[in-house]
Write a protein that holds these residues in place. Sequence first.
Motif, PDB file in Angstrom:
ATOM      1  N   PRO A  34      62.344  55.247  -4.414  1.00 63.61           N
ATOM      2  CA  PRO A  34      62.490  54.396  -5.599  1.00 63.61           C
ATOM      3  C   PRO A  34      62.437  55.214  -6.883  1.00 63.61           C
ATOM      4  O   PRO A  34      61.803  56.267  -6.941  1.00 63.61           O
ATOM      5  CB  PRO A  34      61.272  53.460  -5.509  1.00 63.61           C
ATOM      6  N   GLU A  35      63.124  54.728  -7.884  1.00 63.09           N
ATOM      7  CA  GLU A  35      63.006  55.320  -9.219  1.00 63.09           C
ATOM      8  C   GLU A  35      61.994  54.489  -9.992  1.00 63.09           C
ATOM      9  O   GLU A  35      62.168  53.283 -10.166  1.00 63.09           O
ATOM     10  CB  GLU A  35      64.345  55.316  -9.947  1.00 63.09           C
ATOM     11  N   PHE A  36      60.918  55.110 -10.421  1.00 58.49           N
ATOM     12  CA  PHE A  36      59.850  54.398 -11.096  1.00 58.49           C
ATOM     13  C   PHE A  36      60.113  54.305 -12.594  1.00 58.49           C
ATOM     14  O   PHE A  36      60.723  55.198 -13.189  1.00 58.49           O
ATOM     15  CB  PHE A  36      58.511  55.092 -10.845  1.00 58.49           C
ATOM     16  N   ALA A  37      59.649  53.228 -13.179  1.00 55.71           N
ATOM     17  CA  ALA A  37      59.804  53.028 -14.610  1.00 55.71           C
ATOM     18  C   ALA A  37      58.659  53.696 -15.357  1.00 55.71           C
ATOM     19  O   ALA A  37      57.497  53.583 -14.959  1.00 55.71           O
ATOM     20  CB  ALA A  37      59.818  51.530 -14.933  1.00 55.71           C
ATOM     21  N   ALA A  38      58.995  54.402 -16.415  1.00 50.35           N
ATOM     22  CA  ALA A  38      57.956  54.989 -17.254  1.00 50.35           C
ATOM     23  C   ALA A  38      57.190  53.871 -17.943  1.00 50.35           C
ATOM     24  O   ALA A  38      57.764  52.839 -18.297  1.00 50.35           O
ATOM     25  CB  ALA A  38      58.582  55.920 -18.283  1.00 50.35           C
ATOM     26  N   PRO A  39      55.884  54.042 -18.129  1.00 47.04           N
ATOM     27  CA  PRO A  39      55.103  53.000 -18.801  1.00 47.04           C
ATOM     28  C   PRO A  39      55.677  52.657 -20.173  1.00 47.04           C
ATOM     29  O   PRO A  39      56.092  53.552 -20.919  1.00 47.04           O
ATOM     30  CB  PRO A  39      53.711  53.644 -18.930  1.00 47.04           C
ATOM     31  N   GLU A  40      55.700  51.390 -20.510  1.00 50.76           N
ATOM     32  CA  GLU A  40      56.287  50.940 -21.772  1.00 50.76           C
ATOM     33  C   GLU A  40      55.591  51.543 -22.980  1.00 50.76           C
ATOM     34  O   GLU A  40      56.202  51.734 -24.031  1.00 50.76           O
ATOM     35  CB  GLU A  40      56.238  49.409 -21.850  1.00 50.76           C
ATOM     36  N   LYS A  41      54.308  51.887 -22.829  1.00 55.85           N
ATOM     37  CA  LYS A  41      53.572  52.386 -23.988  1.00 55.85           C
ATOM     38  C   LYS A  41      54.064  53.747 -24.455  1.00 55.85           C
ATOM     39  O   LYS A  41      53.781  54.151 -25.581  1.00 55.85           O
ATOM     40  CB  LYS A  41      52.069  52.425 -23.711  1.00 55.85           C
ATOM     41  N   ILE A  42      54.815  54.460 -23.601  1.00 47.76           N
ATOM     42  CA  ILE A  42      55.374  55.744 -24.040  1.00 47.76           C
ATOM     43  C   ILE A  42      56.430  55.495 -25.109  1.00 47.76           C
ATOM     44  O   ILE A  42      56.404  56.112 -26.182  1.00 47.76           O
ATOM     45  CB  ILE A  42      55.982  56.507 -22.847  1.00 47.76           C
TER      46      ILE A  42
END
Length: 279
Positions: free
Chosen positions: A257-265
């Motif tokens: 899977p390709e993981f999503a970077a945390p939105e807070k970045i």
Amino acid sequence: MINDDETGDLADKAVNGDHAAIEALVKVLQHPVYNMALKMLYLPSDAEDATQEILIKIVTHLSGFRHESSFKTWAYRIAANHLINLKKKGAKKFFTDFDSLKENGDQYLDVAVNYKPVDAEKELLIKEIRLSCLHGVLLYLSPEHRIAFIIGELLGATGKEAAEILEISEAAYRKRLSRARHEMQDFMGCGCGLISPSNPCRCEQLTGFALKSRWIQPDSLRFATHPMRRETFVDTLKEIEATDEMQRVAALYKQMPEFAAPEKIADYFETLFHQQDNT
């Protein structure tokens, strides 16, 4: 091949100080950089910190982009150098090398544990073990071989692109990638049930050991419940069955899977640029 179409024009504007373009570049880069960091460092918390540090380096060094390579190649070079030199802060290595795991692997299968998950929980735990193990196995490669494997097999860089990212010759890159492939194949090819049904290790068999050792904690899963941008793991086994044995490890990792970077970045940079625009 690394597609640079979406960053070319943005990079030109960003180099000239366009905050909207810089913010857009961050959003394009944050996910691939985060996935690079996650596979290099294992722990999402470490990957998150490293991603923010890398993106800050990219943003603050935009004047150093000379168009001698594509923007993504330049950006990934910064990421690779940062990750190679970064010491892991929290990732635990349960074994010192491939040989140790090969010699001691059998004792970790089918370890009894009192925790009895219901079916839905068990499926989630098995998924966590699978993803955790695949990320963890990468730690047994040296940082130089690990980043070569990540760039070549997971980012899909050509030999020329990868050599430019790592600032080495194409011949040296091919040697590193070949060594990484062989180490991974030698290790996983004779033990991992995902590579061959005849191998002894099964993700479900590791559930007891994973829970008993607290490698996996049901109330704090790192991977199975992580936000994802792409989930392609379902049919992986069917796909790699028809793949040449030497290519099965790479095929398995390409389907992760390709993981999503945390939105807070992204939120951090958005806030930063808006503050600058208002001053």
